[in-house]
Design a protein around this motif. Structure first.
Motif, PDB file in Angstrom:
ATOM      1  N   ALA A   1       0.827  -1.208   0.000  1.00 28.81           N
ATOM      2  CA  ALA A   1       0.000   0.000   0.000  1.00 28.81           C
ATOM      3  C   ALA A   1       0.866   1.264   0.000  1.00 28.81           C
ATOM      4  O   ALA A   1       0.590   2.209  -0.746  1.00 28.81           O
ATOM      5  CB  ALA A   1      -0.932   0.002   1.212  1.00 28.81           C
ATOM      6  N   ILE A   2       1.902   1.263   0.809  1.00 33.36           N
ATOM      7  CA  ILE A   2       2.796   2.423   0.853  1.00 33.36           C
ATOM      8  C   ILE A   2       3.475   2.619  -0.508  1.00 33.36           C
ATOM      9  O   ILE A   2       3.588   3.750  -0.999  1.00 33.36           O
ATOM     10  CB  ILE A   2       3.839   2.268   1.985  1.00 33.36           C
ATOM     11  N   THR A   3       3.885   1.519  -1.105  1.00 29.64           N
ATOM     12  CA  THR A   3       4.508   1.584  -2.430  1.00 29.64           C
ATOM     13  C   THR A   3       3.546   2.177  -3.451  1.00 29.64           C
ATOM     14  O   THR A   3       3.901   3.089  -4.206  1.00 29.64           O
ATOM     15  CB  THR A   3       4.966   0.183  -2.885  1.00 29.64           C
ATOM     16  N   MET A   4       2.321   1.653  -3.473  1.00 31.55           N
ATOM     17  CA  MET A   4       1.355   2.115  -4.461  1.00 31.55           C
ATOM     18  C   MET A   4       1.017   3.586  -4.274  1.00 31.55           C
ATOM     19  O   MET A   4       1.018   4.355  -5.244  1.00 31.55           O
ATOM     20  CB  MET A   4       0.072   1.293  -4.397  1.00 31.55           C
ATOM     21  N   VAL A   5       0.754   3.995  -3.065  1.00 32.20           N
ATOM     22  CA  VAL A   5       0.385   5.391  -2.823  1.00 32.20           C
ATOM     23  C   VAL A   5       1.544   6.322  -3.164  1.00 32.20           C
ATOM     24  O   VAL A   5       1.350   7.348  -3.837  1.00 32.20           O
ATOM     25  CB  VAL A   5      -0.089   5.584  -1.363  1.00 32.20           C
ATOM     26  N   SER A   6       2.744   5.970  -2.730  1.00 29.61           N
ATOM     27  CA  SER A   6       3.915   6.819  -2.988  1.00 29.61           C
ATOM     28  C   SER A   6       4.164   7.006  -4.481  1.00 29.61           C
ATOM     29  O   SER A   6       4.352   8.131  -4.957  1.00 29.61           O
ATOM     30  CB  SER A   6       5.169   6.219  -2.344  1.00 29.61           C
ATOM     31  N   ILE A   7       4.178   5.910  -5.209  1.00 30.91           N
ATOM     32  CA  ILE A   7       4.438   5.979  -6.643  1.00 30.91           C
ATOM     33  C   ILE A   7       3.293   6.676  -7.375  1.00 30.91           C
ATOM     34  O   ILE A   7       3.519   7.481  -8.283  1.00 30.91           O
ATOM     35  CB  ILE A   7       4.727   4.574  -7.212  1.00 30.91           C
ATOM     36  N   SER A   8       2.075   6.392  -6.962  1.00 36.68           N
ATOM     37  CA  SER A   8       0.912   7.002  -7.610  1.00 36.68           C
ATOM     38  C   SER A   8       0.892   8.516  -7.423  1.00 36.68           C
ATOM     39  O   SER A   8       0.542   9.261  -8.348  1.00 36.68           O
ATOM     40  CB  SER A   8      -0.378   6.384  -7.083  1.00 36.68           C
ATOM     41  N   ILE A   9       1.249   8.980  -6.240  1.00 35.56           N
ATOM     42  CA  ILE A   9       1.277  10.424  -5.984  1.00 35.56           C
ATOM     43  C   ILE A   9       2.228  11.122  -6.950  1.00 35.56           C
ATOM     44  O   ILE A   9       1.939  12.209  -7.449  1.00 35.56           O
ATOM     45  CB  ILE A   9       1.662  10.711  -4.509  1.00 35.56           C
ATOM     46  N   VAL A  10       3.329  10.477  -7.240  1.00 34.84           N
ATOM     47  CA  VAL A  10       4.322  11.076  -8.136  1.00 34.84           C
ATOM     48  C   VAL A  10       3.927  10.911  -9.604  1.00 34.84           C
ATOM     49  O   VAL A  10       4.016  11.858 -10.388  1.00 34.84           O
ATOM     50  CB  VAL A  10       5.723  10.449  -7.887  1.00 34.84           C
ATOM     51  N   LEU A  11       3.477   9.716  -9.981  1.00 33.71           N
ATOM     52  CA  LEU A  11       3.297   9.426 -11.410  1.00 33.71           C
ATOM     53  C   LEU A  11       1.929   9.779 -12.002  1.00 33.71           C
ATOM     54  O   LEU A  11       1.842  10.044 -13.196  1.00 33.71           O
ATOM     55  CB  LEU A  11       3.600   7.950 -11.671  1.00 33.71           C
ATOM     56  N   ILE A  12       0.884   9.773 -11.211  1.00 36.13           N
ATOM     57  CA  ILE A  12      -0.435  10.083 -11.778  1.00 36.13           C
ATOM     58  C   ILE A  12      -0.488  11.487 -12.361  1.00 36.13           C
ATOM     59  O   ILE A  12      -0.986  11.672 -13.475  1.00 36.13           O
ATOM     60  CB  ILE A  12      -1.572   9.816 -10.775  1.00 36.13           C
ATOM     61  N   PRO A  13       0.035  12.503 -11.670  1.00 39.28           N
ATOM     62  CA  PRO A  13       0.004  13.844 -12.291  1.00 39.28           C
ATOM     63  C   PRO A  13       0.803  13.911 -13.594  1.00 39.28           C
ATOM     64  O   PRO A  13       0.463  14.689 -14.486  1.00 39.28           O
ATOM     65  CB  PRO A  13       0.632  14.756 -11.231  1.00 39.28           C
ATOM     66  N   LEU A  14       1.836  13.087 -13.706  1.00 37.72           N
ATOM     67  CA  LEU A  14       2.681  13.117 -14.906  1.00 37.72           C
ATOM     68  C   LEU A  14       2.127  12.263 -16.044  1.00 37.72           C
ATOM     69  O   LEU A  14       2.200  12.648 -17.208  1.00 37.72           O
ATOM     70  CB  LEU A  14       4.099  12.638 -14.567  1.00 37.72           C
ATOM     71  N   TYR A  15       1.611  11.074 -15.701  1.00 38.31           N
ATOM     72  CA  TYR A  15       1.249  10.102 -16.735  1.00 38.31           C
ATOM     73  C   TYR A  15      -0.205   9.631 -16.695  1.00 38.31           C
ATOM     74  O   TYR A  15      -0.583   8.763 -17.475  1.00 38.31           O
ATOM     75  CB  TYR A  15       2.173   8.889 -16.653  1.00 38.31           C
ATOM     76  N   GLY A  16      -1.003  10.159 -15.805  1.00 41.61           N
ATOM     77  CA  GLY A  16      -2.408   9.784 -15.740  1.00 41.61           C
ATOM     78  C   GLY A  16      -2.627   8.318 -15.423  1.00 41.61           C
ATOM     79  O   GLY A  16      -2.023   7.769 -14.493  1.00 41.61           O
ATOM     80  N   ILE A  17      -3.468   7.678 -16.216  1.00 40.24           N
ATOM     81  CA  ILE A  17      -3.835   6.287 -15.962  1.00 40.24           C
ATOM     82  C   ILE A  17      -2.630   5.343 -16.029  1.00 40.24           C
ATOM     83  O   ILE A  17      -2.555   4.359 -15.293  1.00 40.24           O
ATOM     84  CB  ILE A  17      -4.964   5.825 -16.918  1.00 40.24           C
ATOM     85  N   VAL A  18      -1.683   5.648 -16.867  1.00 39.72           N
ATOM     86  CA  VAL A  18      -0.457   4.827 -16.948  1.00 39.72           C
ATOM     87  C   VAL A  18       0.328   4.959 -15.646  1.00 39.72           C
ATOM     88  O   VAL A  18       0.860   3.975 -15.128  1.00 39.72           O
ATOM     89  CB  VAL A  18       0.398   5.203 -18.176  1.00 39.72           C
TER      90      VAL A  18
ATOM     91  N   ILE B   1       1.279   1.937 -13.126  1.00 47.53           N
ATOM     92  CA  ILE B   1       2.643   1.682 -12.644  1.00 47.53           C
ATOM     93  C   ILE B   1       2.651   1.582 -11.121  1.00 47.53           C
ATOM     94  O   ILE B   1       3.341   0.729 -10.549  1.00 47.53           O
ATOM     95  CB  ILE B   1       3.615   2.767 -13.155  1.00 47.53           C
ATOM     96  N   GLY B   2       1.881   2.429 -10.447  1.00 47.70           N
ATOM     97  CA  GLY B   2       1.783   2.360  -8.989  1.00 47.70           C
ATOM     98  C   GLY B   2       1.226   1.026  -8.518  1.00 47.70           C
ATOM     99  O   GLY B   2       1.756   0.401  -7.586  1.00 47.70           O
ATOM    100  N   VAL B   3       0.171   0.556  -9.171  1.00 52.28           N
ATOM    101  CA  VAL B   3      -0.415  -0.741  -8.819  1.00 52.28           C
ATOM    102  C   VAL B   3       0.562  -1.871  -9.139  1.00 52.28           C
ATOM    103  O   VAL B   3       0.756  -2.788  -8.335  1.00 52.28           O
ATOM    104  CB  VAL B   3      -1.770  -0.951  -9.534  1.00 52.28           C
ATOM    105  N   PHE B   4       1.196  -1.793 -10.307  1.00 55.32           N
ATOM    106  CA  PHE B   4       2.207  -2.782 -10.701  1.00 55.32           C
ATOM    107  C   PHE B   4       3.301  -2.881  -9.638  1.00 55.32           C
ATOM    108  O   PHE B   4       3.668  -3.970  -9.199  1.00 55.32           O
ATOM    109  CB  PHE B   4       2.805  -2.389 -12.055  1.00 55.32           C
ATOM    110  N   ALA B   5       3.816  -1.735  -9.221  1.00 52.60           N
ATOM    111  CA  ALA B   5       4.887  -1.718  -8.212  1.00 52.60           C
ATOM    112  C   ALA B   5       4.410  -2.319  -6.899  1.00 52.60           C
ATOM    113  O   ALA B   5       5.171  -3.022  -6.214  1.00 52.60           O
ATOM    114  CB  ALA B   5       5.388  -0.296  -8.007  1.00 52.60           C
ATOM    115  N   SER B   6       3.147  -2.083  -6.545  1.00 54.04           N
ATOM    116  CA  SER B   6       2.633  -2.662  -5.301  1.00 54.04           C
ATOM    117  C   SER B   6       2.529  -4.183  -5.403  1.00 54.04           C
ATOM    118  O   SER B   6       2.818  -4.892  -4.440  1.00 54.04           O
ATOM    119  CB  SER B   6       1.280  -2.049  -4.932  1.00 54.04           C
ATOM    120  N   TYR B   7       2.129  -4.689  -6.571  1.00 53.40           N
ATOM    121  CA  TYR B   7       2.097  -6.148  -6.768  1.00 53.40           C
ATOM    122  C   TYR B   7       3.497  -6.743  -6.640  1.00 53.40           C
ATOM    123  O   TYR B   7       3.693  -7.765  -5.999  1.00 53.40           O
ATOM    124  CB  TYR B   7       1.553  -6.516  -8.153  1.00 53.40           C
TER     125      TYR B   7
END
Length: 163
Positions: A105-122, A126-132
């Motif tokens: 969860a920490i991985t997904m939230v951290s990565i998503s906070i950074v990447l969603i503004p830059l890449y949107g759904i992708v 990536i955040g979900v992928f990293a959490s898996y």
């Protein structure tokens, strides 16, 4: 099927009797069968992501094909690593399972906070992928350190690399 098998009273009984050789045999066998079933679906998604999205959601959503590939790869990695989370729960190592899930969860939230503004759904994919990936690597380590078993053998890798 995998959740029922490795959370069943039979598996819990094997854990209480410390019959790790039987658990490992079941673990390897079930993991191999799951790979045999899921791998062709994964390959199909990799080759035809637009068609899969169009079939499931309509052609308007085919722009999400890269996200589908990223998510499918994360899920397949989880399947490839075996039933480690289920083994932790079936063996009574629920605190380790919780740690694995918190790490994910920490991985997904951290990565998503950074990447969603830059890449949107992708970025979200990536955040979900990293959490898996982190959850399953943590789970692999926890299972190996506590029970000294893993799902891998030569035939297991042969299935994946033959595709």
């Amino acid at each position: 099927f995998r959740r029922v098998l490795f959370r069943s009273p039979v598996i819990s009984g094997l854990f209480s009797q410390r019959k790790f050789d039987i658990i490992e045999s079941l673990f390897k066998s079930v993991s191999k069968w799951i790979i045999l079933i899921v791998f062709p679906i994964y390959i199909y998604i990799l080759i035809f992501p637009n068609e899969v999205i169009a079939l499931l959601f309509g052609a308007d959503y085919s722009g999400g094909s890269l996200s589908l590939i990223i998510l499918a790869t994360g899920i397949f990695f989880g399947i490839f690593t075996g039933l480690t989370g289920n083994i932790l729960i079936g063996g009574g190592y629920t605190k380790l399972f919780l740690v694995q899930e918190v790490i994910a969860a920490i991985t997904m939230v951290s990565i998503s906070i950074v990447l969603i503004p830059l890449y949107g759904i992708v970025g979200a994919a990536i955040g979900v992928f990293a959490s898996y990936i982190t959850a399953n690597i943590a789970s692999l380590i926890f299972v190996y350190k506590t029970i000294r078993i893993h799902a891998f053998n030569k035939s297991y890798f042969g299935i994946v690399f033959s595709g």
